[in-house]
Write a protein that holds these residues in place. Sequence first.
Motif, short mmCIF file in Angstrom:
data_model
loop_
_atom_site.label_atom_id
_atom_site.label_comp_id
_atom_site.label_asym_id
_atom_site.label_seq_id
_atom_site.Cartn_x
_atom_site.Cartn_y
_atom_site.Cartn_z
N VAL A 160 35.90 -3.31 122.90
CA VAL A 160 36.39 -1.99 123.30
C VAL A 160 36.86 -2.00 124.75
N ALA A 161 36.17 -2.74 125.61
CA ALA A 161 36.62 -2.85 127.00
C ALA A 161 37.97 -3.55 127.08
N SER A 162 38.16 -4.52 126.20
CA SER A 162 39.45 -5.22 126.15
C SER A 162 40.57 -4.29 125.72
N ALA A 163 40.27 -3.39 124.80
CA ALA A 163 41.27 -2.42 124.35
C ALA A 163 41.71 -1.51 125.48
N LEU A 164 40.82 -1.32 126.46
CA LEU A 164 41.15 -0.50 127.62
C LEU A 164 41.83 -1.32 128.72
N SER A 165 41.13 -2.33 129.24
CA SER A 165 41.67 -3.05 130.39
C SER A 165 42.51 -4.27 130.03
N GLY A 166 42.17 -4.93 128.91
CA GLY A 166 42.96 -6.09 128.50
C GLY A 166 44.37 -5.68 128.09
N SER A 167 44.45 -4.65 127.27
CA SER A 167 45.75 -4.13 126.84
C SER A 167 46.33 -3.14 127.84
N GLY A 168 45.47 -2.60 128.69
CA GLY A 168 45.83 -1.51 129.59
C GLY A 168 47.07 -1.71 130.45
N PRO A 169 47.30 -2.91 131.00
CA PRO A 169 48.52 -3.07 131.81
C PRO A 169 49.79 -2.68 131.06
N ALA A 170 49.85 -2.96 129.76
CA ALA A 170 51.03 -2.57 128.99
C ALA A 170 51.19 -1.05 128.96
N TYR A 171 50.06 -0.33 128.83
CA TYR A 171 50.12 1.13 128.84
C TYR A 171 50.63 1.63 130.20
N MET A 172 50.15 0.98 131.27
CA MET A 172 50.56 1.38 132.62
C MET A 172 52.04 1.11 132.86
N TYR A 173 52.51 -0.05 132.39
CA TYR A 173 53.93 -0.39 132.57
C TYR A 173 54.82 0.61 131.83
N LEU A 174 54.36 1.00 130.64
CA LEU A 174 55.12 1.99 129.87
C LEU A 174 55.18 3.32 130.62
N MET A 175 54.06 3.71 131.23
CA MET A 175 54.01 4.95 131.99
C MET A 175 54.93 4.87 133.21
N ILE A 176 54.89 3.76 133.91
CA ILE A 176 55.78 3.57 135.06
C ILE A 176 57.24 3.72 134.65
N GLU A 177 57.59 3.04 133.56
CA GLU A 177 58.97 3.07 133.09
C GLU A 177 59.38 4.49 132.68
N ALA A 178 58.48 5.19 131.98
CA ALA A 178 58.79 6.53 131.51
C ALA A 178 58.95 7.50 132.67
N LEU A 179 58.03 7.45 133.64
CA LEU A 179 58.14 8.32 134.80
C LEU A 179 59.42 8.04 135.58
N ALA A 180 59.73 6.76 135.74
CA ALA A 180 60.95 6.40 136.45
C ALA A 180 62.18 6.88 135.71
N ASP A 181 62.17 6.78 134.38
CA ASP A 181 63.30 7.28 133.58
C ASP A 181 63.51 8.77 133.81
N ASP A 191 66.11 1.70 141.06
CA ASP A 191 65.23 0.81 141.82
C ASP A 191 64.20 1.60 142.63
N LYS A 192 64.65 2.72 143.20
CA LYS A 192 63.71 3.55 143.95
C LYS A 192 62.73 4.26 143.01
N ALA A 193 63.22 4.70 141.87
CA ALA A 193 62.36 5.38 140.90
C ALA A 193 61.24 4.46 140.42
N MET A 194 61.57 3.21 140.12
CA MET A 194 60.55 2.24 139.68
C MET A 194 59.52 1.99 140.77
N THR A 195 60.00 1.79 141.99
CA THR A 195 59.09 1.52 143.10
C THR A 195 58.17 2.70 143.37
N TYR A 196 58.73 3.89 143.38
CA TYR A 196 57.93 5.09 143.66
C TYR A 196 56.89 5.31 142.55
N ALA A 197 57.28 5.11 141.30
CA ALA A 197 56.35 5.32 140.19
C ALA A 197 55.19 4.33 140.26
#
Length: 261
Positions: A160-181, A191-197
């Motif tokens: 269960v911890a792996s489902a959170l932190s092991g897979s978690g970076p992918a969830y964070m990258y998706l959030m970064i990309e979505a917020l930047a979009d 480029d600025k949107a990605m960096t700021y997010a």
Amino acid sequence: MKYGFIGCGNMGSALVRALHKSTTDIAVADFSEKSKEFAKELGITHTDNENLVKNCDRIFLAVKPHIMASCLAPLQSLLAEKKPLLISMAAGVEIARIEELVGSKLPIIRIMPNTPTAVGKGVIMYCRNELVSDDILSDWLEDMRHCGIVDALQENLIDVASALSGSGPAYMYLMIEALADGAVACGLPRDKAMTYAAATMEGAAKMFLTSGEHPGALKDAVCSPGGSTIAGIRVLEDKAFRSAAMECVVAAYSKNKELGK
């Protein structure tokens, strides 16, 4: 050699990079050309599985769960003779199963790392069998000090911890990309949107980890009455953001349990 890696994909190479800051006494065994170039880049040894077992005292099993059996079967006699410390990172594969596949009693540490380990910001949970002494564990933890958080956890909670932190970076990258979009849609250069997010996510995480405040309280501190932030929060709540985040962790956990069968 002190450390060997059987398998050197994305996660294995992330661990090698972090461990390399503690010791260069590392060998990798992987058939890909990419792994050969990686070993050359870091100045470490590239070899095959058999020679790695013969020459390494601590061996990371960095292969996918479904090939663990076929990987270990031809190495059983060598492992029984050498008795190295094994460190498995196969999702869903419990220590008891590793012991069964090895065919003999060896010291085993089970870990679940994530890819930010490569930049010293990883989260790695671990558990061990009874053959891993406190001295061995202490020395291993010292070598792992550049990886990030390395935290002991009961084995029944590893998946269960792996489902959170092991897979978690992918969830964070998706959030970064979505917020930047969203910001790009409003006219901000990408480029600025990605960096700021990304920097905003990093800063928010640091503030939570250092403040001791509940994330809800930190959220409330940003949301002025009638302001723009609460307007954004309302949309996330309307779109069931919390439920989606919860369900993605539950789905990853279910898959981890399936992979271990």
